[in-house]
Design an enzyme around this catalytic site. Structure first.
Site, mmCIF file in Angstrom:
data_model
loop_
_atom_site.group_PDB
_atom_site.id
_atom_site.type_symbol
_atom_site.label_atom_id
_atom_site.label_comp_id
_atom_site.label_asym_id
_atom_site.label_seq_id
_atom_site.Cartn_x
_atom_site.Cartn_y
_atom_site.Cartn_z
ATOM 1 N N CYS A 40 -22.684 23.238 15.979
ATOM 2 C CA CYS A 40 -23.120 24.455 15.285
ATOM 3 C C CYS A 40 -23.784 24.066 13.961
ATOM 4 O O CYS A 40 -23.818 22.893 13.589
ATOM 5 C CB CYS A 40 -21.922 25.380 15.046
ATOM 6 S SG CYS A 40 -20.719 24.733 13.861
ATOM 7 N N CYS A 43 -21.494 22.255 11.692
ATOM 8 C CA CYS A 43 -21.315 20.867 12.147
ATOM 9 C C CYS A 43 -22.472 19.996 11.650
ATOM 10 O O CYS A 43 -22.268 18.850 11.245
ATOM 11 C CB CYS A 43 -21.242 20.808 13.670
ATOM 12 S SG CYS A 43 -19.885 21.731 14.391
ATOM 13 N N ARG A 47 -22.341 16.858 9.257
ATOM 14 C CA ARG A 47 -23.001 15.606 9.646
ATOM 15 C C ARG A 47 -23.823 15.074 8.471
ATOM 16 O O ARG A 47 -23.838 13.873 8.192
ATOM 17 C CB ARG A 47 -23.895 15.877 10.860
ATOM 18 C CG ARG A 47 -24.272 14.693 11.655
ATOM 19 C CD ARG A 47 -25.052 15.078 12.885
ATOM 20 N NE ARG A 47 -24.166 15.475 13.985
ATOM 21 C CZ ARG A 47 -24.580 15.719 15.211
ATOM 22 N NH1 ARG A 47 -25.858 15.613 15.522
ATOM 23 N NH2 ARG A 47 -23.731 16.069 16.152
#
Length: 175
Positions: A40, A43, A47
């Protein structure tokens, strides 16, 4: 100089920081491409925070004997880990308390001068929903594991901040 301080002033310590971030990025890509779990937007932001930690490790690795290099690495480490923890906690909240009024966007909101999702779509383009919980290990979701990971980075930084900032007998840029 204590052994802890010597370790903080060594390339090995910064290499371990870099290696741990590379391992997290590799795990993220494994989840995305091998296990077919769609990341998503939160995410993707996490990252990016891990990439910040990776970059901080690389900075520290360049010349860890110099105080200014260690300070720059530690600042990047602190900012990235804090931002990542904030994002992970927000994602855990979204997943535990789903609301139609509290959702994440479908595209990341990167600056117009740095559209990472267009430059690196295979790594930075979100394809999943924030409220989905596609994976758990020991009844802990991926978002909750990222809270553990970023908390670990911050605790480790707290353990190393004094040795990182301490002077050494080696040459400094300011001497």
């Amino acid at each position: 100089m204590t052994a802890f301080t010597r370790f903080a002033h060594s390339r090995a310590s910064w290499f371990i920081l870099t290696g741990s971030a590379i391992a997290l990025e590799a795990a993220a890509l494994y989840f995305q491409y091998v296990m077919k779990l769609d990341p998503c937007v939160m995410c993707i932001y996490q990252r990016l925070a891990v990439f910040g930690i990776l970059a901080s490790g690389l900075i520290g690795m360049t010349a860890p004997k110099f105080l200014i290099v260690r300070i720059l690495g530690a600042i990047g480490w602190a900012v990235s880990a804090t931002w990542g923890l904030k994002l992970a906690l927000a994602l855990v909240d979204m997943q535990n308390n789903p609301s139609p009024f509290s959702t994440c966007s479908f595209l990341p909101e990167f600056p117009a001068w740095m559209p990472l999702h267009e430059w690196f779509p295979s790594v930075m383009l979100p394809t999943g929903m924030c409220t989905d919980v596609p994976w758990q290990f020991m009844d802990v979701t991926m978002a909750e594991w990222m809270v553990v990971a970023f908390s670990g980075y911050l605790v480790t930084l707290l353990l190393f901040i004094v040795p990182i900032l301490s002077g050494s007998n080696k040459p400094s840029l300011y001497k």
